[in-house]
Enzyme design. Sequence first.
Site, PDB file in Angstrom:
ATOM      1  N   LEU A 133       0.664  -1.083  -0.045  1.00  0.00           N
ATOM      2  CA  LEU A 133       0.077   0.210  -0.092  1.00  0.00           C
ATOM      3  C   LEU A 133       0.819   1.178  -0.014  1.00  0.00           C
ATOM      4  O   LEU A 133       0.676   2.160  -0.810  1.00  0.00           O
ATOM      5  CB  LEU A 133      -0.856  -0.133   1.275  1.00  0.00           C
ATOM      6  CG  LEU A 133      -1.716   1.339   1.240  1.00  0.00           C
ATOM      7  CD1 LEU A 133      -2.735   1.489   0.297  1.00  0.00           C
ATOM      8  CD2 LEU A 133      -2.624   1.173   2.951  1.00  0.00           C
ATOM      9  N   GLU A 135       1.557   1.039  10.230  1.00  0.00           N
ATOM     10  CA  GLU A 135      -0.166   0.934  10.646  1.00  0.00           C
ATOM     11  C   GLU A 135      -0.516   2.228  11.157  1.00  0.00           C
ATOM     12  O   GLU A 135      -1.403   2.016  12.313  1.00  0.00           O
ATOM     13  CB  GLU A 135      -0.389  -0.190  11.425  1.00  0.00           C
ATOM     14  CG  GLU A 135       0.583  -1.466  11.084  1.00  0.00           C
ATOM     15  CD  GLU A 135       0.499  -2.075   9.796  1.00  0.00           C
ATOM     16  OE1 GLU A 135      -0.613  -1.509   8.973  1.00  0.00           O
ATOM     17  OE2 GLU A 135       0.977  -3.098   9.445  1.00  0.00           O
TER      18      GLU A 135
END
Lengths: 258, 394
Positions: free
Chosen positions: B138, B373
């Site tokens: 990502l 994250e």
Amino acid sequence: MKIIVLVKEVPDTYGDRKLNLETGLADREASEAVIDEISERSLELALSFADANAGTEVAVLTLASEGATATIRKALAMGAGSAIHVSDEALRGADLGLTAETLAAAIRRVGFDLVITGNVSTDGSGGMIPAMLAELLDVPHATGLSSVTISDGAVSGSRPVESGVQQVSANLPAVLSITEALPGARFPNFKGIMAAKKRPLEVLSLSDLGITADNPEAARSIMLTVAEKPPRAAGVKIIDEGDAGDRLADFLVENRLA
Amino acid sequence: MSVAAGTNTSDLLDLDALLSSGELAVRNSVREFVKDKIRPSIAHWYEDAVFPRELAPALGSLGLLGMHLDGYGCASRSAVEYGLACLELEAGDSGLRTFVSVQGSLAMTAIHSFGSEEQKRSWLPGMATGELIGCFALTEPTAGSDPSAMTTFAQADGHNGSGWVLNGAKRWIGLASIADVAVVWAATNDGVRGFLVPAGTEGFTATPIEPKLSMRASIQCDITLDNVRLGPESLLPAARGLRGPFSCLNEARYGIAWGAMGAARDSYEAALAYSLERLQFGKPLAGYQLTQEKLVNMVLEIQKGTLLALQLGRRKDAGTLRPEQISMGKLNNVREAIAIAREARTILGGNGITLDYSPLRHANNLESVRTYEGTDEVHTLILGQHLTGIAAFR
């Protein structure tokens, strides 16, 4: 083939181990209760054989207090198909004779082709149970094997002795005891942990097995007194003033170490 | 085999009593695995920057890979059990917990949630056993906290029926260089979509980022996508927009809230043991008030953080867990864990800077954990937005 593996719950070998001075028994509150490592190795031997030989039944047999359920479930999670838990207040502090008599009765009740057990436990260190069981069950006994081959009707392996290695074999049914040379146990995986909840766990008392703990006819060893190991005394310090060698030698001779 | 005796001093509140016997059995199994398979070698893996690929099948056979997913060879365990497993793994090393997170929470969850039946069948069983490794791409060199700025683009391929051509770059992609499949997120004319790119696809290159001062027992990579041609079957049919990758990130963040407390507990235990043995000025370090205060503060935060993680887990299992609650767990627990690891290092004195002791290794790893994250800043802003109703991201 039906294999019964003896699984003993012991105080954690790596934790503090204490005696309860009132009862003379191991203080099971003092450290975590775990499956004896040698029992895990015994179970691993049975499970690896079962992995390679479809139709093999592996049952674990434990003689322990009521609280040992978690330990037994762990053995089931590792892959044993069923468990027998012999638990009875009258077994508290049972001597080797009563222990062997009880285990033999449970083994006979379940039926077996092979009994696998460790050669000696890490807590009691009696080392007598395998031989006593073989005698009571009236089957051959392959003791203290450091490598094992199980085949259809027999078990064989090597037994290290002081002067070398003996190759031994016995026809089944038999009792087999192993040493720590055998491989360590597998980890119970999550599927096993789930499956363990559904596997049969039978709890038996002495009366189920028809055994009387305080049978006056039976020879029993009775513990009369118990003492804790004395704390370690301060050592002897030898300061070298030119004669340290002599004094060291004297010390060793005095203590019968030379 | 025995269970580490540490919890007796680190579990003041008896949080274990909040766990079922099944949950404890899962926890103990992972704890033993870490003790036997990770602890003896972790210092060497860390020093030599080795990711132990051979550990993947062992983690798989335990049931750790995609353990909270159903079917396709996954273990179908609860969120709390998954959290407990993350905690124990990270007590070993954040790098290995990261592998389990990338494989299970990111790559497998993406395929499980958004993949076609055929995609699930062809990838998930092998990933659950650890035979196949997955990664999740990502982040980009210029799009970190703001993935909407991604420039990787998937063009519908006129030459190839309904296929795709991908161009762009990704960065900080865990396990990419050894992955058998990459879940690649790319912008399209129809918003962000996910693609499964098998290893060896022409134009796909993954290069490990080296040298690192953190996460050394794990691999993070740069990826370049240079005219990567994919068939229509590579598209994840059910993911549209950033909601797809974000839902996977929430899974991973949840595991991190637990995992960080593992690194903290291990740091505390190392410091406690050392302080009881190390004599200075004629008595153990643990006998000094200053040391006792450090140890006490560590235990307070570990217990609070673990309780927080457990509450997240109970809500996740009940289906009521909110994203801002996950942010609370990730922000608080990683922040406290890194402070604890560093404080533990001070108790170890000079010896604490060697790889003989875990706290500095944990602290260095946690630099990555607090960054990926969602950084501290991002989670603070998520919570700030939740409290005030005002988004302060831009």
